[in-house]
Design a protein around this motif. Structure first.
Motif, PDB file in Angstrom:
ATOM      1  N   MET A  31       0.644  -0.850   0.450  1.00 49.82           N
ATOM      2  CA  MET A  31      -0.229   0.319  -0.316  1.00 49.82           C
ATOM      3  C   MET A  31       0.616   1.172  -0.360  1.00 49.82           C
ATOM      4  N   ILE A  32       2.110   1.179   0.633  1.00 52.48           N
ATOM      5  CA  ILE A  32       2.952   2.779   0.364  1.00 52.48           C
ATOM      6  C   ILE A  32       3.908   2.338  -0.339  1.00 52.48           C
ATOM      7  N   ILE A  33       4.913   1.758   0.128  1.00 50.88           N
ATOM      8  CA  ILE A  33       6.101   1.403  -0.961  1.00 50.88           C
ATOM      9  C   ILE A  33       5.802   1.353  -2.624  1.00 50.88           C
ATOM     10  N   LEU A  34       5.070  -0.449  -2.972  1.00 51.05           N
ATOM     11  CA  LEU A  34       5.218  -0.352  -3.740  1.00 51.05           C
ATOM     12  C   LEU A  34       3.950   1.187  -5.080  1.00 51.05           C
ATOM     13  N   PRO A  35       3.161   1.514  -4.677  1.00 49.62           N
ATOM     14  CA  PRO A  35       2.903   2.145  -5.880  1.00 49.62           C
ATOM     15  C   PRO A  35       3.642   3.428  -5.766  1.00 49.62           C
ATOM     16  N   GLN A  36       4.942   4.080  -4.441  1.00 50.43           N
ATOM     17  CA  GLN A  36       5.639   5.520  -4.521  1.00 50.43           C
ATOM     18  C   GLN A  36       6.162   4.811  -5.554  1.00 50.43           C
ATOM     19  N   ALA A  37       6.914   3.405  -5.140  1.00 53.19           N
ATOM     20  CA  ALA A  37       7.706   3.483  -6.521  1.00 53.19           C
ATOM     21  C   ALA A  37       7.402   2.601  -7.731  1.00 53.19           C
ATOM     22  N   PHE A  38       6.378   3.235  -8.536  1.00 56.13           N
ATOM     23  CA  PHE A  38       6.000   2.828  -9.466  1.00 56.13           C
ATOM     24  C   PHE A  38       5.786   4.547  -9.535  1.00 56.13           C
ATOM     25  N   MET A  39       5.239   5.715  -9.275  1.00 53.63           N
ATOM     26  CA  MET A  39       4.849   6.597  -9.042  1.00 53.63           C
ATOM     27  C   MET A  39       6.527   7.613  -9.936  1.00 53.63           C
ATOM     28  N   LEU A  40       7.703   6.843  -8.978  1.00 51.41           N
ATOM     29  CA  LEU A  40       8.663   7.615  -8.641  1.00 51.41           C
ATOM     30  C   LEU A  40       9.747   6.666 -10.644  1.00 51.41           C
ATOM     31  N   ASP A  41       9.072   5.833 -10.336  1.00 51.30           N
ATOM     32  CA  ASP A  41       9.710   4.623 -12.025  1.00 51.30           C
ATOM     33  C   ASP A  41       8.873   6.033 -13.186  1.00 51.30           C
ATOM     34  N   GLU A  63      13.523  15.733 -17.602  1.00 54.27           N
ATOM     35  CA  GLU A  63      12.717  16.044 -18.438  1.00 54.27           C
ATOM     36  C   GLU A  63      11.279  16.695 -17.554  1.00 54.27           C
ATOM     37  N   HIS A  64      10.800  15.837 -16.764  1.00 58.89           N
ATOM     38  CA  HIS A  64       9.761  15.982 -16.016  1.00 58.89           C
ATOM     39  C   HIS A  64      10.059  17.104 -14.949  1.00 58.89           C
ATOM     40  N   TYR A  65      11.036  16.863 -14.312  1.00 61.26           N
ATOM     41  CA  TYR A  65      11.686  17.421 -13.589  1.00 61.26           C
ATOM     42  C   TYR A  65      11.623  19.254 -13.932  1.00 61.26           C
ATOM     43  N   ARG A  66      12.613  19.115 -14.911  1.00 63.06           N
ATOM     44  CA  ARG A  66      13.381  20.274 -15.192  1.00 63.06           C
ATOM     45  C   ARG A  66      12.240  21.061 -15.848  1.00 63.06           C
ATOM     46  N   TYR A  67      11.100  20.272 -16.905  1.00 64.06           N
ATOM     47  CA  TYR A  67       9.645  20.852 -17.099  1.00 64.06           C
ATOM     48  C   TYR A  67       9.704  22.097 -16.447  1.00 64.06           C
ATOM     49  N   TRP A 273       1.419  11.455 -17.623  1.00 64.13           N
ATOM     50  CA  TRP A 273       1.512  10.855 -16.141  1.00 64.13           C
ATOM     51  C   TRP A 273       2.643  10.459 -15.806  1.00 64.13           C
ATOM     52  N   ALA A 274       3.428  10.682 -17.034  1.00 70.23           N
ATOM     53  CA  ALA A 274       4.871  11.503 -16.418  1.00 70.23           C
ATOM     54  C   ALA A 274       5.402  12.485 -16.159  1.00 70.23           C
ATOM     55  N   ARG A 275       4.741  13.426 -16.065  1.00 74.60           N
ATOM     56  CA  ARG A 275       4.610  14.767 -15.665  1.00 74.60           C
ATOM     57  C   ARG A 275       3.919  14.823 -14.523  1.00 74.60           C
ATOM     58  N   GLY A 276       2.706  14.179 -14.500  1.00 71.40           N
ATOM     59  CA  GLY A 276       2.104  13.857 -13.304  1.00 71.40           C
ATOM     60  C   GLY A 276       2.630  13.618 -12.149  1.00 71.40           C
ATOM     61  N   SER A 277       3.062  12.212 -12.609  1.00 65.92           N
ATOM     62  CA  SER A 277       3.966  11.827 -11.516  1.00 65.92           C
ATOM     63  C   SER A 277       5.062  12.710 -10.665  1.00 65.92           C
ATOM     64  N   ALA A 278       5.800  12.803 -11.332  1.00 63.12           N
ATOM     65  CA  ALA A 278       6.787  14.297 -11.187  1.00 63.12           C
ATOM     66  C   ALA A 278       6.779  15.295 -10.515  1.00 63.12           C
ATOM     67  N   ILE A 285       7.745  15.673  -1.862  1.00 61.00           N
ATOM     68  CA  ILE A 285       9.375  16.055  -0.968  1.00 61.00           C
ATOM     69  C   ILE A 285       9.392  17.102  -0.334  1.00 61.00           C
ATOM     70  N   VAL A 286       8.425  18.091  -0.971  1.00 60.59           N
ATOM     71  CA  VAL A 286       9.033  19.641  -0.592  1.00 60.59           C
ATOM     72  C   VAL A 286       8.234  19.687   0.905  1.00 60.59           C
ATOM     73  N   CYS A 287       6.790  18.985   0.991  1.00 67.96           N
ATOM     74  CA  CYS A 287       6.088  18.889   1.758  1.00 67.96           C
ATOM     75  C   CYS A 287       6.752  17.967   3.562  1.00 67.96           C
ATOM     76  N   ILE A 288       7.438  17.281   2.490  1.00 64.56           N
ATOM     77  CA  ILE A 288       7.979  15.554   3.466  1.00 64.56           C
ATOM     78  C   ILE A 288       9.397  17.426   4.388  1.00 64.56           C
ATOM     79  N   LEU A 289       9.902  17.607   3.161  1.00 60.69           N
ATOM     80  CA  LEU A 289      11.303  18.302   3.413  1.00 60.69           C
ATOM     81  C   LEU A 289      10.189  19.551   4.813  1.00 60.69           C
ATOM     82  N   PHE A 290       9.799  20.433   4.339  1.00 68.34           N
ATOM     83  CA  PHE A 290       9.405  21.226   4.911  1.00 68.34           C
ATOM     84  C   PHE A 290       8.658  21.201   6.213  1.00 68.34           C
TER      85      PHE A 290
END
Lengths: 307, 375
Positions: A31-41, A63-67, A273-278, A285-290
């Motif tokens: 429920m946690i690691i696998l879905p997030q791993a897919f999103m990251l991928d 590229e999506h992060y760069r975008y 989907w790729a950009r959405g995931s990114a 990540i920004v929320c966690i860091l904050f």
């Protein structure tokens, strides 16, 4: 470690032990690691239609992060002000909503924990919980009607003579902030309530007896004690507000866009989907860091929140 | 500065329940005053009325002659030490101690200085940087005292602060509290259900039962001249004989009990509750006032053993310094207890033996029948 597991099995028996381990393992992994791993991928691969997944075209790329940063996959000449400003506004708005909730909930939680008694307290807790039986969408639409130009609030203000034109609560985000603040209010009240309630009432009286005015009692005795509860309430409200979708969709004005809406559009309208995931990963990540940063500032340890 | 405390006809009600009624007390400045009573007798309620956490339903509280009506606990010249101490666990010892000064806006240097002084007073020098959780029970106790004293109160209120300590430490802290009180010279008002604490430390004691102050006096008076059946049965141990007054004189009363006719002091001969012939009465005599009225024993006693009852020895217990002898007496369901100092000799009697017990009329008290302390 082996001794620990040995003990664990002996204490709970084989059947219960296997069930506990399997269900916790399932929860964490599936429920946690696998879905997030897919999103990251997904976020790190080129945007190609599903038939081409797994082929060479579905290669890794940033590229999506760069975008998100530059508004273009190749050029780095200008920043992506549209998305970045929506992102910044979302974070700021979430902070604002968290602060509103904190300001509203701390007094209520304190009152519930230390002033209200018996039946009156139960009634108050119930009246906080029961409205949340109404589902989120219905609540959001109700707010929209209430804050509309012909809504009860505008009508009341005009009748009282405070304004002579209907005020546009929607366009000015008042409806949105109210809706979001209301949506997560319980997640602020209950952690603070739990923390404040565990404070020995004698400590409040002792501070008062030593001459302390009420604000100093809160500053020196109650708030330090309730800090883990306050942190956990603020964390949840902040995270959920930053990630809210329904309320911004319904209550947001035409010009105000929530970052989650951009993610939603990427997935559902642009088919990217790729950009959405990114974007979703960036938000996470920004929320966690904050949150970690704020915990550092206020000297709260992660373990304390879990108490 | 020290101040006196006066309660004028103080009543405290919680709805229908009367927690304290008609309390009239004058606590002199600089004295160690105790409220003694079983739990639920209203002593803590009265203390809270003095500290300002409660307003009396009726009557007035005066501190240093000033009416305290409408003045909150943070504005009164009192400091309270709570039963569980209520130290602030998230502050260091010195921050705890100087909290009252912090409230008044004292600078850090002044607070550190005051903390060092007080740590010296409570014999914990150099422990200011510790957290409260690092201290032992007795040390916390002393920190609580220092924290209250730092507020420089005119009156220090103590709500059973020793009850969480073990016996040894409690006895040590009694002496220490008394010494601190004499050093700082302010009024101490002490709440306890432990008569040992009340009698050893106090200049005056008020014994309370069910919201009523039964008697106020110094320890000696409370113990030797109880004015109500409750006080006689609550403070110390007392043997009780129940009967009817045969003859009521100025100084003495004779009471007919199943154990025989007993002569006793007429305890309340001036006030209300004076006994008259025919009325039911309780006769109290302390275990240490009872003697074996054998031929040998009677000659040693300085006082004549006017009262004599026959008894059968049930059991005897050796407590080191004392012998406790329990006897069956006609008409008394509870065994009558006799205490004898262990002088190295045996008590000279054995269980099952029929004996005559004697006691002096001056050490015997007759009181109107009334509520007794729970066992």
């Amino acid at each position: 470690m082996t001794a620990y597991w040995h003990n664990f099995f002996r204490k709970h028996g084989a059947a219960l032990s296997v069930f506990l381990l399997a269900s916790v393992g399932f929860w964490i992994f599936m429920m946690i690691i696998l879905p997030q791993a897919f999103m990251l991928d997904f976020s790190l691969r080129a945007n190609v239609p599903p038939p081409k997944w797994g082929t060479d075209a579905h290669h890794y790329t940033a590229e999506h992060y760069r975008y998100m940063l530059y508004g273009s996959a190749q050029s780095t000449d200008s920043y992506n002000f549209v998305d970045l400003s929506v992102f910044a506004r979302t974070i700021l708005a979430a902070i604002f909503v968290t602060l509103i909730d904190l300001a509203l909930c701390y007094p209520v939680a304190y009152y519930l924990a230390h002033a209200a008694t018996g039946g009156w307290r139960r009634l108050m807790v119930l009246s906080l919980i029961v409205p949340f039986w109404v589902n989120e969408l219905l609540r959001a639409f109700a707010f929209k009607i209430m804050f509309g130009s012909n809504g009860i609030i505008n009508n009341a203000l005009m009748w009282a003579g405070a304004i002579d034109q209907p005020y546009d609560f929607i366009r000015n985000s008042v409806a949105l902030y109210s809706g979001l603040s209301y949506a997560y209010i319980l997640l602020m009240i209950f952690p603070i309530y739990n923390a404040v309630e565990s404070l020995d009432r004698n400590q409040i009286e002792a501070a008062r007896d030593l001459g302390s005015p009420w604000w100093r009692i809160h500053k020196r005795v109650v708030i330090p004690h309730a800090k883990p509860g306050i942190t956990s309430g603020c964390t949840m409200v902040f995270m959920l507000t930053a990630g809210a979708l329904a309320a911004p969709q319904i209550l947001g004005g035409p010009s105000s866009l929530w970052f989650t809406q951009i993610i939603y559009q990427a997935f559902n309208q642009a088919g990217n989907w790729a950009r959405g995931s990114a974007y979703a990963i960036i938000l996470l990540i920004v929320c966690i860091l904050f949150v970690l940063f704020m915990m550092r500032v206020f000297k709260v340890k992660l373990g304390e929140i879990a108490r | 500065m020290s101040a006196d405390v006066q309660l004028h006809d103080v009543w405290i009600r919680f709805g229908e329940f009367v927690a304290a009624r008609e309390a009239n007390i004058h606590i002199r400045e600089g004295e160690f005053f105790s409220f003694l009573g079983p739990s639920g007798c209203g002593k803590t309620t009265l203390l809270r009325a003095v500290s300002g956490f409660l307003e009396p339903s009726r009557g007035r509280v005066l501190i240093g002659g000033r009416d305290m009506a409408g003045i909150g606990p943070n504005k009164r010249p009192t400091a309270l030490i709570f039963q569980n101490l209520a130290l602030f666990p998230l502050m260091t010892v010195w921050e705890n101690i100087t909290f009252a000064l912090e409230v008044r806006g004292a600078g850090k240097a002044a607070r550190r200085k005051k903390a060092d002084e007080l740590l010296e007073l409570i014999a914990l020098p150099g422990q200011g940087e510790k957290m409260v959780s690092e201290l032992s029970g007795g040390q916390r106790q002393r920190v609580a005292i220092a924290r209250a004293l730092a507020a420089e109160p005119d009156v220090l209120l103590l709500d059973e602060p020793l009850s969480a300590l073990d016996l040894k430490l409690r006895q040590h802290m009694r002496t220490e509290l008394r010494a601190i009180q004499q050093r700082v010279g302010i009024t101490f008002i002490y709440i306890t259900h432990d008569q040992g604490e009340a009698l050893t430390m106090s200049d005056h004691v008020a014994v309370m039962s069910q919201g009523v102050i039964e008697q106020v006096g110094d320890g000696n008076t409370i113990y030797n001249r109880p004015e109500s059946a409750f006080v006689a049965s609550f403070v110390g141990e007392n043997n009780l004989f129940s009967g009817a007054v045969a003859e009521a004189g100025e100084e003495y009363v004779t009471v007919d009990t199943p154990a025989g006719r007993l002569r006793a002091r007429h305890a309340r001969r001036n006030g209300k509750g004076q006994l008259a012939a025919g009325e039911p009465a309780f006769v109290f005599v302390r275990p240490e006032s009872l003697k074996f009225a054998g031929a040998a024993a009677s000659s040693e006693s300085a006082r004549p053993l006017g009262n004599r009852i026959s008894a059968r020895i049930h059991q005897q217990e050796f407590e080191g310094n004392l012998w406790q002898v329990f006897c069956g007496v006609e008409g008394s369901d509870k065994p009558v207890k006799l205490s004898m100092v262990n002088d190295g000799e045996s008590i000279g009697h054995a269980p099952g033996e029929e004996v005559t017990l004697g006691f002096n009329a001056d050490l015997t008290v007759a009181l109107p029948q009334g509520e007794l302390a729970a066992e």
